[in-house]
Write a protein that holds these residues in place. Structure first.
Motif, PDB file in Angstrom:
ATOM      1  N   VAL A  92      10.706  -0.255   4.282  1.00  0.00           N
ATOM      2  CA  VAL A  92      11.100   0.489   3.066  1.00  0.00           C
ATOM      3  C   VAL A  92      12.305   1.289   3.731  1.00  0.00           C
ATOM      4  CG1 VAL A  92       8.874   1.064   2.286  1.00  0.00           C
ATOM      5  CG2 VAL A  92       9.624   2.692   3.848  1.00  0.00           C
TER       6      VAL A  92
ATOM      7  N   GLN B 267      14.549   5.902   6.460  1.00  0.00           N
ATOM      8  CA  GLN B 267      14.543   7.404   6.824  1.00  0.00           C
ATOM      9  C   GLN B 267      13.199   7.634   7.353  1.00  0.00           C
ATOM     10  OE1 GLN B 267      16.025   9.422   3.441  1.00  0.00           O
ATOM     11  NE2 GLN B 267      18.278   8.981   3.716  1.00  0.00           N
TER      12      GLN B 267
ATOM     13  N   ILE C  42      10.506   9.306   4.960  1.00  0.00           N
ATOM     14  CA  ILE C  42       9.965   8.166   3.878  1.00  0.00           C
ATOM     15  C   ILE C  42       9.042   7.280   4.813  1.00  0.00           C
ATOM     16  CG2 ILE C  42      10.257   6.186   2.590  1.00  0.00           C
ATOM     17  CD1 ILE C  42      13.111   7.505   2.070  1.00  0.00           C
ATOM     18  N   LYS C  43       9.358   6.879   5.888  1.00  0.00           N
ATOM     19  CA  LYS C  43       8.570   6.076   6.640  1.00  0.00           C
ATOM     20  C   LYS C  43       7.114   6.809   7.247  1.00  0.00           C
ATOM     21  CE  LYS C  43      11.863   2.802   8.230  1.00  0.00           C
ATOM     22  NZ  LYS C  43      11.484   1.695   7.511  1.00  0.00           N
TER      23      LYS C  43
ATOM     24  N   GLN D 111       5.698   9.344   5.384  1.00  0.00           N
ATOM     25  CA  GLN D 111       4.493   9.434   4.256  1.00  0.00           C
ATOM     26  C   GLN D 111       3.969   7.842   4.196  1.00  0.00           C
ATOM     27  OE1 GLN D 111       3.826  12.027   2.491  1.00  0.00           O
ATOM     28  NE2 GLN D 111       2.421  10.446   1.648  1.00  0.00           N
TER      29      GLN D 111
END
Length: 710
Positions: A386, A389, A392-393, A395
């Motif tokens: 993905v 960032q 984000i990773k 999560q």
């Protein structure tokens, strides 16, 4: 009376007047000293034995011979030399028949060429790959092959180094049977017929060379055709000259010319570099982070999170290997777009003739899309791809920890972020590892396997072994910003951008580095990848680079103006619609001049040599720091990463081999010089590493270092 005896790794079995010499030197029948000695001894014995009427050379392995023992390039070759053994075969007074039980490469094929007759089976392949080691076939291959298959096919095989199916080489084989199981009976029948008809030896020296109408034109046309892919290499031209000699000289003189050209190749830095890389690639799989008996985890099903360009490319690797893949995207529109792109890629490959329509459908059937995490609960390996960032990773990994089965390997494709921090988002850090694919992931051979502090040894081994299944070259590295590849490319890109501020142009910098051997320079590369990628990385690293106000300031300005590269039609260059060819843009020079004036940087004329040193020497210095820190275990691992991941020219062996070749004292002295002459920029960025200083002062090399493990 039949008899049997064994000398080293060659057995001799005399049956009904035929001496059958069988090579048995696992794993590839390398033509080392014992094999050469055994062949020579048994051939001489067979020639002196009045009861022997013919000689057969074959293999007990499912492979005829992989060629020379490359290790002897380092240790030296002991007599008898292969050309001498082959001369014994060529001049034999009794017919010698090569029976190829499998592939024959390099010296292995040259053994067969020296024989008077050749037998094999459909689907077998043969080749002369020596050019990949920076040399040419040195045991008669360049002289005998043209006499058997003609100049055009011989040139193609020898200069490309690529194996060819035996059916495509008319004139090389006297008999091609349907399958390996038929070889024994077919050979017996062939030899019996040969003897009954009193057909004697048929040496290559008696064969004319098949020359096209205008031989000079053939060679010049061929040179022109390979000019681009052969740039920087030494051996291809020597290969052409050797084949050319076969059309002008009798075999004995042609062999002398071949030997002379072979020695010319062996003395070059290109040959040293290419042979270094040959060993480096193989050494990359030898790591100290798990025991030989460490089990691996079974990978029957893979999930990939993210159906963008990278995620789709990663999924293709597993589908290509027949491993089912679940591709997860949270929005169906993005998922369908990703699946469509994968099909588009496969169909493009099919149009080029590399896949059949059935292959396309088979591989597509191995990839299934989903928008639900619940559908990946049975995956053995999950690879996150993905947006780059951390939040984000983290999560994604928190969610994976909740839904994935126990024992599943959780991998991140991050190219720069701290995997230890990502692993903390889970309750199973031992199962977390980095699998950094390079774009385009379905094409690039490199895979950086990144071990975090708590990654289990069986997870590391599984990732390394899995790389082979999906046809990747894996290099194991540790955690730091950018790991090895991107950490080292950072000073390279930084200095290219700084040189732009100081007065060099994008086209000058790109040309110098292209001429050095890279497939493209840093500004073209940035435009192709998208300047916004580097911009976002720099935004994440503000704490590390804020002290240098000149840091990639022109690149940042371009992105903020919407000039993100090829995809927007403008970046460091401008582009016309539908054309990837960069066009110089004077606006970029204006921006660079304005930024330089604002920063108090005086623009000047920059030499090509300074560009090479400013871009490459800090990159090498960073590699030295990586070795100091144990992020890479050995310098050759860095070379593999740079050749396969960043287009560093293989004929220079990789950045660390290049540094060893030109001398570490030269690198160190230049770093010290720039440290003092470039003002604050030099004091900040041109500090030689402790390891570089130590090796330079002692006259040692990176290659002399003992591998480390961290």
């Amino acid at each position: 009376m039949d008899s049997k005896q064994t000398v080293s790794v060659i057995s001799a079995d005399i049956q009904h007047g035929v001496a059958i010499l069988t090579m048995d030197n696992p794993p590839v029948n390398a033509l080392g000293f014992q094999v050469r000695k055994g062949l020579q001894s048994h051939i001489v014995d067979a020639l002196e034995n009045d009861g022997v009427r013919a000689i057969v050379i074959t293999s007990r392995l499912a492979l005829f011979s992989g060629g020379a023992d490359i290790a002897e390039f380092k240790t030296g070759t002991e007599a008898p030399m292969l050309p001498d053994v082959l001369q014994t075969i060529e001049s034999a007074s009794k017919p010698v028949i090569a029976v190829l039980s499998g592939a024959a490469f390099g010296g292995g094929l040259e053994v067969a060429l020296a024989c008077h007759y050749r037998i094999t089976f459909k689907g077998n392949k043969v080749g002369l790959p020596e050019v990949n080691l920076g040399i040419l076939p040195g045991a008669g291959g360049t002289q005998r092959l043209p006499r058997l298959v003609g100049v055009t096919k011989a040139l193609d095989m020898i200069v490309s180094g690529k194996p060819k199916p035996v059916e495509s080489l008319n004139g090389l084989f006297d008999l091609i049977v349907d399958d390996p199981a038929s070889l024994d009976s077919a050979t017996q029948h062939f030899v019996a017929e040969l003897l009954s008809e009193n057909r004697g030896p048929r040496p290559c020296s008696s064969l004319p060379v098949s020359i096209p109408h205008d031989e000079k034109e053939v060679f010049e046309t061929y040179r022109a055709g390979i000019k681009k892919q052969a740039r920087g290499f030494f051996a291809p031209e020597m290969c052409i000259q050797a084949v050319e000699a076969s059309t002008l000289l009798p075999l004995s003189e042609g062999l002398q010319k071949e030997a002379s050209l072979f020695m010319s190749c062996m003395k070059t830095p290109q040959a040293r570099a290419q042979q270094h890389f040959f060993f480096a690639e193989r050494a990359a799989s030898h790591v100290n982070d798990y025991a030989k008996e460490t089990p691996i985890r079974e990978i029957k099903k893979v999930a990939v999170i993210g159906a963008g360009t990278m995620g789709g490319g990663i999924a293709m690797n597993f589908a290509n290997a027949g491993i089912p893949v679940i591709l997860l995207e949270l929005k169906d529109e993005a998922l369908q777009k990703g699946l469509g792109k994968i099909r588009e890629n496969y169909e493009a490959t099919a149009r080029k003739g590399r896949l059949s329509a059935e292959d396309v459908e088979l591989r597509m059937s191995a990839i299934h899309g989903t928008t639900e995490y619940a559908d990946i609960t049975d995956a053995d390996l999950v690879i996150e791809a993905v947006f780059e960032q951390m939040a984000i990773k983290q999560q994604v990994f928190k969610t994976l920890d909740e839904v994935c089965k126990p024992g599943a390997i959780l991998a991140t494709n991050t190219s720069t972020l701290d995997i230890n921090e990502i692993a903390k988002s889970t309750n199973r850090p031992q199962d977390v590892i980095g699998m950094h694919f390079f774009s385009p992931a379905n094409v690039m051979k490199l895979l950086e396997v990144v071990k975090a502090d708590k990654t289990a040894s069986d997870v590391i081994k599984t990732a390394m072994m899995l790389a082979k299944r999906i046809n990747k070259v894996a290099v194991l590295v540790g955690v730091c910003f950018g790991f090895v590849g991107n950490r080292m490319i950072e000073p390279y890109s930084r200095e290219a951008n700084r040189l732009l501020l100081e007065g060099a142009t994008p086209e000058q910098i790109d040309k110098v580095l292209y001429d050095f051997g890279f497939p493209m320079g840093p500004f073209t590369m940035g435009d192709m990848a998208g300047l916004d990628i580097g911009y976002y990385v720099r935004q994440e690293r503000q704490e590390d680079i804020a002290h240098d106000p000149s840091y990639c300031v022109v690149a940042d300005k371009l992105v903020e103006m919407g000039r993100v590269g090829l995809k927007s039609g403008r970046g460091a260059y401008r582009y016309e619609e539908g054309n990837r060819q960069p066009i110089n843009d004077p606006d970029v020079l204006t921006i660079a001049k304005e930024q330089a004036e604002a920063l108090g940087i005086r623009q000047r004329t920059i030499s090509d040599q300074e560009i090479i040193e400013r871009c490459l020497f800090p990159l090498i210095n960073e590699g030295a720091k990586i070795l100091e820190e144990g992020i890479a275990a050995k310098s050759s691992d860095i070379d593999v990463i740079y050749v396969y991941g960043y287009g560093f020219p293989v004929y220079r062996g990789g950045p660390m081999q290049y540094a060893d070749e030109i001398g570490l004292d030269k690198i160190y002295n230049a770093m010290v010089d720039y440290q003092t002459t470039l003002g604050e920029h030099g004091k900040t960025w041109f500090v030689p590493s402790t390891l570089l200083k130590k090796l330079a002062e002692s006259g040692a090399t990176f290659a002399s270092l003992t591998p480390t493990s961290k």
